[in-house]
Scaffold this motif. Structure first.
Motif, mmCIF file in Angstrom:
data_model
loop_
_atom_site.group_PDB
_atom_site.id
_atom_site.type_symbol
_atom_site.label_atom_id
_atom_site.label_comp_id
_atom_site.label_asym_id
_atom_site.label_seq_id
_atom_site.Cartn_x
_atom_site.Cartn_y
_atom_site.Cartn_z
ATOM 1 N N VAL A 74 0.877 -1.171 0.000
ATOM 2 C CA VAL A 74 0.000 0.000 0.000
ATOM 3 C C VAL A 74 0.910 1.215 0.000
ATOM 4 N N MET A 75 0.448 2.294 -0.630
ATOM 5 C CA MET A 75 1.281 3.497 -0.575
ATOM 6 C C MET A 75 1.360 4.004 0.863
ATOM 7 N N GLN A 76 2.530 4.356 1.255
ATOM 8 C CA GLN A 76 2.721 4.867 2.614
ATOM 9 C C GLN A 76 2.316 6.342 2.654
ATOM 10 N N PRO A 77 1.603 6.741 3.688
ATOM 11 C CA PRO A 77 1.182 8.144 3.744
ATOM 12 C C PRO A 77 2.389 9.081 3.800
ATOM 13 N N SER A 78 2.199 10.236 3.225
ATOM 14 C CA SER A 78 3.298 11.207 3.184
ATOM 15 C C SER A 78 3.558 11.774 4.574
ATOM 16 N N ARG A 79 4.741 12.246 4.748
ATOM 17 C CA ARG A 79 5.080 12.947 5.979
ATOM 18 C C ARG A 79 5.262 14.425 5.644
ATOM 19 N N PRO A 80 5.064 15.298 6.633
ATOM 20 C CA PRO A 80 5.286 16.717 6.347
ATOM 21 C C PRO A 80 6.733 16.941 5.907
ATOM 22 N N LEU A 81 6.908 17.910 5.044
ATOM 23 C CA LEU A 81 8.254 18.218 4.565
ATOM 24 C C LEU A 81 9.090 18.835 5.678
ATOM 25 N N ILE A 82 10.272 18.317 5.846
ATOM 26 C CA ILE A 82 11.209 18.968 6.753
ATOM 27 C C ILE A 82 12.217 19.678 5.864
ATOM 28 N N LEU A 83 12.299 20.961 6.024
ATOM 29 C CA LEU A 83 13.113 21.742 5.099
ATOM 30 C C LEU A 83 14.527 21.931 5.606
ATOM 31 N N ASP A 84 15.457 21.657 4.741
ATOM 32 C CA ASP A 84 16.852 21.891 5.072
ATOM 33 C C ASP A 84 17.228 23.282 4.581
ATOM 34 N N TRP A 85 16.503 24.286 5.061
ATOM 35 C CA TRP A 85 16.702 25.636 4.527
ATOM 36 C C TRP A 85 18.040 26.223 4.925
ATOM 37 N N LYS A 86 18.607 25.714 6.047
ATOM 38 C CA LYS A 86 19.873 26.293 6.519
ATOM 39 C C LYS A 86 21.010 26.040 5.543
ATOM 40 N N ASN A 87 20.906 24.924 4.801
ATOM 41 C CA ASN A 87 21.980 24.595 3.872
ATOM 42 C C ASN A 87 21.649 24.958 2.427
ATOM 43 N N ALA A 88 20.564 25.670 2.245
ATOM 44 C CA ALA A 88 20.173 26.027 0.878
ATOM 45 C C ALA A 88 21.194 27.002 0.285
ATOM 46 N N ARG A 89 21.491 26.791 -0.989
ATOM 47 C CA ARG A 89 22.417 27.688 -1.677
ATOM 48 C C ARG A 89 21.611 28.819 -2.294
ATOM 49 N N THR A 90 21.912 30.034 -1.911
ATOM 50 C CA THR A 90 21.123 31.152 -2.423
ATOM 51 C C THR A 90 21.847 31.808 -3.594
ATOM 52 N N ARG A 91 21.063 32.463 -4.445
ATOM 53 C CA ARG A 91 21.688 33.215 -5.528
ATOM 54 C C ARG A 91 21.311 34.684 -5.405
ATOM 55 N N TRP A 92 22.146 35.492 -5.964
ATOM 56 C CA TRP A 92 21.969 36.942 -5.909
ATOM 57 C C TRP A 92 20.752 37.347 -6.731
ATOM 58 N N VAL A 93 19.848 38.162 -6.187
ATOM 59 C CA VAL A 93 18.754 38.668 -7.016
ATOM 60 C C VAL A 93 18.716 40.194 -7.108
ATOM 61 N N ALA A 94 19.238 40.850 -6.098
ATOM 62 C CA ALA A 94 19.276 42.307 -6.105
ATOM 63 C C ALA A 94 20.281 42.724 -5.036
ATOM 64 N N PRO A 95 20.726 43.998 -5.079
ATOM 65 C CA PRO A 95 21.686 44.395 -4.035
ATOM 66 C C PRO A 95 21.122 44.126 -2.644
ATOM 67 N N GLY A 96 21.849 43.377 -1.844
ATOM 68 C CA GLY A 96 21.426 43.096 -0.476
ATOM 69 C C GLY A 96 20.384 42.011 -0.351
ATOM 70 N N LEU A 97 20.046 41.346 -1.445
ATOM 71 C CA LEU A 97 19.001 40.324 -1.385
ATOM 72 C C LEU A 97 19.420 39.061 -2.149
ATOM 73 N N ARG A 98 19.353 37.921 -1.454
ATOM 74 C CA ARG A 98 19.639 36.638 -2.099
ATOM 75 C C ARG A 98 18.426 35.733 -1.929
ATOM 76 N N ALA A 99 18.295 34.745 -2.803
ATOM 77 C CA ALA A 99 17.127 33.872 -2.719
ATOM 78 C C ALA A 99 17.468 32.472 -3.202
ATOM 79 N N SER A 100 16.668 31.519 -2.754
ATOM 80 C CA SER A 100 16.819 30.142 -3.196
ATOM 81 C C SER A 100 15.424 29.540 -3.263
ATOM 82 N N ARG A 101 15.106 28.902 -4.379
ATOM 83 C CA ARG A 101 13.791 28.280 -4.467
ATOM 84 C C ARG A 101 13.874 26.870 -3.906
#
Lengths: 197, 190
Positions: A74-101
């Protein structure tokens, strides 16, 4: 503290939020002694609603056919996403602002934003619900200060701007749906186009 | 358990059946839980807009998990109905996700380094706007006009082609060329 609205908690408990928005509510609730019991109560309410549904008519052999599937996987129910946001690699989008999708689902996305103090995300509107969760630092939106753990909720169609305040960088998770943000000023629009953001 | 069930006492009956199922996996215990929840789960998934050909599988999946995980049920955390609801909710989310598998991705950070168009959000403070204006001063008048029509006046590409009396492809490639030029300057600023 700024908590998710009751409607948002209900939609989360119901499991009908887009993944990026659910991840934000989940991350907030993990550390929030107010929202965890509220979500629990909402789930209880939904369970009662499930019980109150008038039963559908079902095939006579459905029990037998289900029993026959007992040895199948049987398909196993999903678990909530645990985000590893601390290790996300961000890219430059504007002066003073970085982002990562971090997540993309249909036309909803979850971003990690890292802004330096004083940076302003200019006036913009969006077609869907926008949620921001502060992970570090603080920002100001419409005269209200949002600190670590706070959720800023912005309805579809509303127009607002956010400025990072305080002495340290502000890290936040941003969930948007309904596609791109719509900036009010034309320099911002062109910037959005040139910087591919 | 063969006696008719008192409908006012369902929570207790369900709890009893589930506990029995955990210790003695027998169909008669399962039947009580199954008959109570299956017809409601069908409605539940229908309300959730699960495609009709998937509803039977979903309702079955929920109740197969109930059988398998009966021993893991913790009555201190809520009623049997709460437990079944949370399983049903997860199955609904998974099914929804699976139906649109190609449109859902948890991006790994490596992927973010690709040159594909990336974040759609933010940008631009006063400093950025000033830099942008300076950059745009270097554009030819025609390019500046095209850019401001496209982004200031929100002309579509085909409207631009019409009012400039140029083929659509030309408009698109000119906009692309301006974009590349501005982007190159942007790289320099970084």
């Amino acid at each position: 503290m700024h908590h998710p609205s009751p409607q948002l908690l209900l939609a989360y408990a119901e499991g009908t939020l887009p993944e990026p928005h659910a991840a934000i509510v989940h991350t907030h609730a993990r550390h929030c002694g107010v929202c965890r019991p509220a979500i629990h109560a909402a789930v209880e309410g939904m369970a009662q609603a499930l019980e109150a549904l008038s039963p559908a008519s079902v095939p006579d052999d459905i029990f037998k056919r289900t029993i026959q599937r007992l040895d199948q996987p049987v398909m196993q129910p999903s678990r909530p996403l645990i985000l590893d946001w601390k290790n996300a690699r961000t890219r430059w989008v504007a002066p003073g602002l970085r982002a990562s999708r971090l997540i993309r689902q249909d036309n909803s996305s979850l971003y990690l934003l890292v802004g330096q103090p004083g940076v302003t995300i200019p006036q913009h509107t969006h077609r869907g619900l926008e949620l921001t969760l502060v992970m570090r630092g603080a920002f100001e939106d419409g005269g209200t200060i949002f600190n670590v753990g706070d959720i800023a909720e912005s309805e579809a169609g509303s127009s607002h701007r956010q400025t990072i305040v305080g002495q340290e960088d502000c890290q936040s998770l941003l969930a948007i749906s309904g596609g791109r943000l719509h900036f009010a000023s034309w320099p911002a629009k062109i910037w959005q186009w040139v910087a591919r953001i | 358990m063969d006696s008719p069930i008192d409908p006012t006492n369902y929570p207790a009956v369900l709890l009893e059946s589930l506990r029995s199922l955990a210790t003695q996996p027998e169909e008669r215990h399962y039947r009580v839980v199954f008959d109570y929840f299956y017809p409601k789960l069908v409605i539940f998934f229908r309300v959730r807009n699960i495609p009709s050909h998937r509803i039977e599988d979903c309702a079955q999946d929920v109740l197969l998990l109930v059988w398998r995980k009966a021993a893991a049920f913790d009555p201190t955390r809520g009623s049997v109905a709460v437990w079944v609801f949370t399983i049903a909710r997860s199955i609904a989310i998974d099914t929804f996700r699976r139906e649109r598998h190609d449109r859902y991705e948890l991006l790994d950070n490596q992927a973010l380094r690709s040159s594909e168009p990336n974040p759609e959000e933010q940008a631009c403070n006063a400093e950025a706007a000033a830099m942008l204006r300076a950059m745009m001063q270097d554009l030819s008048f025609q390019d500046f006009e095209l850019l401001s029509k496209a982004y200031f006046e929100d002309f579509s590409h085909s409207q631009l082609a019409q009012c400039q009396n140029r083929p659509l492809g030309t408009i698109k490639s000119r906009l692309r060329r301006i974009s590349i030029a501005l982007r190159a300057q942007l790289e320099g600023i970084r």
